[in-house]
Write a protein that holds these residues in place. Structure first.
Motif, mmCIF file in Angstrom:
data_model
loop_
_atom_site.group_PDB
_atom_site.id
_atom_site.type_symbol
_atom_site.label_atom_id
_atom_site.label_comp_id
_atom_site.label_asym_id
_atom_site.label_seq_id
_atom_site.Cartn_x
_atom_site.Cartn_y
_atom_site.Cartn_z
ATOM 1 N N MET A 1 3.274 -12.364 3.421
ATOM 2 C CA MET A 1 3.025 -11.241 2.586
ATOM 3 C C MET A 1 2.773 -10.023 3.409
ATOM 4 S SD MET A 1 3.075 -9.898 -0.255
ATOM 5 C CE MET A 1 2.293 -8.667 -1.663
ATOM 6 N N HIS A 2 2.867 -8.700 2.689
ATOM 7 C CA HIS A 2 2.722 -7.648 3.597
ATOM 8 C C HIS A 2 1.581 -6.796 3.181
ATOM 9 C CE1 HIS A 2 4.580 -5.923 0.137
ATOM 10 N NE2 HIS A 2 5.876 -5.784 0.470
ATOM 11 N N ILE A 3 1.705 -5.529 3.357
ATOM 12 C CA ILE A 3 0.642 -4.409 3.031
ATOM 13 C C ILE A 3 0.204 -4.765 1.622
ATOM 14 C CG2 ILE A 3 2.371 -2.671 2.510
ATOM 15 C CD1 ILE A 3 0.500 -0.673 3.940
ATOM 16 N N LYS B 1 12.467 -7.682 -8.677
ATOM 17 C CA LYS B 1 11.653 -8.849 -8.171
ATOM 18 C C LYS B 1 11.764 -8.787 -6.824
ATOM 19 C CE LYS B 1 11.266 -11.914 -11.975
ATOM 20 N NZ LYS B 1 11.653 -13.378 -12.583
ATOM 21 N N GLY B 2 12.177 -7.628 -5.999
ATOM 22 C CA GLY B 2 12.236 -7.880 -4.625
ATOM 23 C C GLY B 2 13.352 -6.423 -4.423
ATOM 24 N N THR B 3 13.455 -5.866 -3.229
ATOM 25 C CA THR B 3 14.479 -4.979 -2.854
ATOM 26 C C THR B 3 15.861 -5.437 -2.745
ATOM 27 O OG1 THR B 3 13.601 -4.713 -0.781
ATOM 28 C CG2 THR B 3 13.079 -2.950 -2.476
ATOM 29 N N ALA B 4 15.850 -6.857 -2.702
ATOM 30 C CA ALA B 4 17.292 -7.388 -2.539
ATOM 31 C C ALA B 4 18.298 -7.187 -3.791
ATOM 32 C CB ALA B 4 17.370 -8.743 -2.282
ATOM 33 N N PRO C 1 6.789 -13.995 -1.573
ATOM 34 C CA PRO C 1 6.434 -13.423 -3.008
ATOM 35 C C PRO C 1 7.525 -12.532 -3.316
ATOM 36 C CG PRO C 1 4.761 -12.416 -1.499
ATOM 37 C CD PRO C 1 5.709 -13.151 -0.808
ATOM 38 N N PHE C 2 8.794 -12.688 -2.832
ATOM 39 C CA PHE C 2 9.797 -11.545 -3.306
ATOM 40 C C PHE C 2 11.102 -12.236 -3.411
ATOM 41 C CE2 PHE C 2 6.557 -8.776 -1.271
ATOM 42 C CZ PHE C 2 6.452 -7.814 -2.498
ATOM 43 N N ALA C 3 12.081 -11.475 -3.624
ATOM 44 C CA ALA C 3 13.385 -12.168 -3.992
ATOM 45 C C ALA C 3 14.083 -12.527 -2.641
ATOM 46 C CB ALA C 3 14.426 -11.303 -4.663
ATOM 47 N N ASP D 1 13.121 1.911 1.301
ATOM 48 C CA ASP D 1 12.909 0.291 1.473
ATOM 49 C C ASP D 1 12.875 0.052 3.042
ATOM 50 O OD1 ASP D 1 13.259 -2.212 1.004
ATOM 51 O OD2 ASP D 1 15.464 -2.390 0.924
ATOM 52 N N GLN D 2 12.529 -0.983 3.358
ATOM 53 C CA GLN D 2 12.111 -1.585 4.886
ATOM 54 C C GLN D 2 13.461 -1.508 5.436
ATOM 55 O OE1 GLN D 2 9.119 -4.742 4.764
ATOM 56 N NE2 GLN D 2 9.127 -4.441 2.767
ATOM 57 N N THR D 3 13.659 -1.299 6.854
ATOM 58 C CA THR D 3 14.714 -1.431 7.691
ATOM 59 C C THR D 3 15.327 -2.927 7.881
ATOM 60 O OG1 THR D 3 13.271 -1.693 9.666
ATOM 61 C CG2 THR D 3 14.100 0.459 9.179
ATOM 62 N N GLY E 1 2.661 -2.343 -6.567
ATOM 63 C CA GLY E 1 2.225 -3.009 -5.297
ATOM 64 C C GLY E 1 2.955 -3.285 -4.080
ATOM 65 N N SER E 2 4.229 -3.269 -4.500
ATOM 66 C CA SER E 2 5.288 -3.599 -3.252
ATOM 67 C C SER E 2 5.335 -2.257 -2.387
ATOM 68 C CB SER E 2 6.598 -3.727 -3.870
ATOM 69 O OG SER E 2 7.280 -2.384 -4.661
ATOM 70 N N ALA E 3 5.750 -2.635 -1.233
ATOM 71 C CA ALA E 3 5.985 -1.466 -0.438
ATOM 72 C C ALA E 3 6.934 -0.295 -0.700
ATOM 73 C CB ALA E 3 6.703 -2.136 1.003
ATOM 74 N N SER E 4 7.937 -0.865 -1.515
ATOM 75 C CA SER E 4 8.817 0.339 -1.978
ATOM 76 C C SER E 4 8.029 1.162 -3.014
ATOM 77 C CB SER E 4 10.157 -0.273 -2.420
ATOM 78 O OG SER E 4 9.736 -1.420 -3.027
ATOM 79 N N HIS E 5 7.291 0.476 -3.860
ATOM 80 C CA HIS E 5 6.435 1.286 -4.906
ATOM 81 C C HIS E 5 5.495 2.132 -3.982
ATOM 82 C CE1 HIS E 5 2.686 1.222 -7.393
ATOM 83 N NE2 HIS E 5 3.793 1.891 -8.065
ATOM 84 N N PRO F 1 13.807 -7.740 2.341
ATOM 85 C CA PRO F 1 13.200 -7.545 3.660
ATOM 86 C C PRO F 1 12.147 -8.486 3.986
ATOM 87 C CG PRO F 1 12.509 -5.821 1.845
ATOM 88 C CD PRO F 1 13.656 -6.453 1.398
ATOM 89 N N THR F 2 11.396 -9.053 3.223
ATOM 90 C CA THR F 2 10.242 -10.098 3.476
ATOM 91 C C THR F 2 11.090 -11.325 3.703
ATOM 92 O OG1 THR F 2 8.704 -8.572 2.415
ATOM 93 C CG2 THR F 2 8.019 -10.975 2.816
ATOM 94 N N ASP F 3 11.881 -11.589 3.139
ATOM 95 C CA ASP F 3 12.809 -12.757 3.212
ATOM 96 C C ASP F 3 13.282 -12.868 4.455
ATOM 97 O OD1 ASP F 3 13.647 -15.273 1.728
ATOM 98 O OD2 ASP F 3 15.552 -14.335 2.203
HETATM 99 N N1 ASP Z 1 8.840 -6.604 0.422
HETATM 100 C C1 ASP Z 1 9.588 -6.736 -0.806
HETATM 101 C C2 ASP Z 1 11.060 -7.629 -0.715
HETATM 102 O O1 ASP Z 1 10.997 -8.389 0.084
HETATM 103 C C3 ASP Z 1 10.234 -5.311 -0.956
HETATM 104 C C4 ASP Z 1 9.015 -4.493 -1.126
HETATM 105 O O2 ASP Z 1 7.809 -4.710 -0.820
HETATM 106 O O3 ASP Z 1 9.095 -3.255 -1.247
HETATM 107 O O4 ASP Z 1 11.885 -7.444 -1.487
#
Ligand code: ASP
Length: 331
Positions: free
Chosen positions: A99-101, A191-194, A43-45, A210-212, A167-171, A49-51
């Motif tokens: 999806m994540h947290i 729409k994502g951290t990409a 559910p992100f660009a 942002d995620q590693t 609601g995103s991790a970065s938020h 990181p999730t992609d």
């Molecule tokens: N997981 C999101 C992404 O893939 C980034 C986020 O949740 O901050 O872009």
């Protein structure tokens, strides 16, 4: 009367035969599952990181499923648009959600959600836990975490912080960071951290958490400045980065767990196949190597519906209380 007496067993037999015939294809479909590609909704660009996790996992799961797992990016609204897509998808095992947290923060953050987080999903299992990093554009005027904290506190009104939507991790990490240093920044949702990373590389935004799985490559290539990690211990693949906790923000800890879900009502036989493919994927040496290079921890021992269900319930309660107290909402 005689006719009815004789007709009854015939009618029953017919009904039984019809029932058997009606049930057989569904049963066969479950036994033979999967006979075509499975779609994994991120559910992100794309490229974020999730992609990155999803594409590695899709490849690893393909090996045991015997079918391609196609990643589809449905970004927007902090991941809730793609999550809704899976809630409404047919429950035949051909559409799953990575999806994540944010799965457990969305019910408290959003006044309106077009899905019911507690009742629309069938958990498959946990996948990986990903630490986060504080990164800034490469000309940011701070060269270590101390200088960074001093600078952002002194220049807060001029600075922008990117995130992947409410609601995103970065938020979530941004909210915790702002509250722990008692400072607010203008936040810019993507729409994502990409795409957020693209703007950071282009110096249109100043910094982000942002995620590693999205930042490691850019940090190692020297394209962004990195100051700290959000885990309580240092990340082996980024050993020079201090934790925020050791840098003065005592107790700061954010780890982004990810899970895999199917729509509610997916048959137990299909859930079992997805779960064993997930477990095999997480145990795959190529997947493990890639995740460790990117700082992610593989949760192979928690790749079960029960483990994910338990975590979601406790995380939803925990974040629900934090969010209510903070008074943060999205419409
Ligand atoms: N997981 C999101 C992404 O893939 C980034 C986020 O949740 O901050 O872009």
């Amino acid at each position: 009367m005689g006719l009815q007496k004789n007709a009854a067993p015939a009618a029953i037999a017919a009904a039984v035969l019809a029932g058997v015939a009606g049930l057989a294809p569904a049963h066969a479909a479950e036994q033979n599952y999967p006979t075509r590609p499975v779609t994994m909704i991120v559910p992100f660009a794309a490229g974020g990181p999730t992609d990155v996790v999803a594409r590695s996992l899709a490849e690893a799961m393909r090996k045991s499923l015997g079918q391609t797992v196609v990643v589809e990016n449905v970004g927007g609204a902090g991941g809730t648009i793609g999550t809704a897509r899976v809630a409404k998808a047919p429950n035949d095992g051909y559409t799953v959600l990575l999806m994540h947290i944010g799965f457990s923060t969305a019910p408290a953050l959003y006044r309106k959600l077009s899905y019911d987080q507690a009742n629309d999903f069938q958990p498959i299992g946990l996948t990986v836990d990903v630490p986060m990093t504080i990164v800034a554009r490469d000309n940011f005027p701070a060269n270590n975490i101390k200088e960074f904290l001093d600078y952002v506190k002194a220049n807060a009104s001029k600075l922008s912080m990117a995130n992947a939507g409410i609601g995103s991790a970065s938020h979530l990490c941004g909210l915790m960071f702002m509250s722990s240093i008692g400072t607010e920044f203008q936040t810019i949702p993507y729409k994502g951290t990409a795409p957020a990373m693209n703007d950071l590389l282009g110096k249109q935004v100043d910094f982000m958490c942002d995620q590693t799985t999205n930042t490691t490559g850019q940090i190692k290539a020297g394209k962004v400045k990195a100051y700290a990690v959000t885990s309580t211990s240092r990340v082996p693949s980024l050993p020079d980065l201090p934790t925020l906790d050791e840098s003065g923000l005592k107790g700061f800890s954010v780890g982004i767990w990810h899970g895999l879900w199917a729509p509610k009502g997916t048959s137990p036989a299909v859930v079992a196949k997805l779960q064993s493919a997930l477990k095999a994927g997480l145990d795959d040496p190529a997947f493990q190597k890639r995740m460790s290079e990117l700082g992610a921890i593989v949760l192979a021992d928690k790749a079960t519906p029960a483990a994910l269900d338990t975590l979601v319930k406790s995380e939803t309660a925990k974040w629900g209380a934090v969010i209510k107290k903070a008074g943060v909402y999205a419409d």
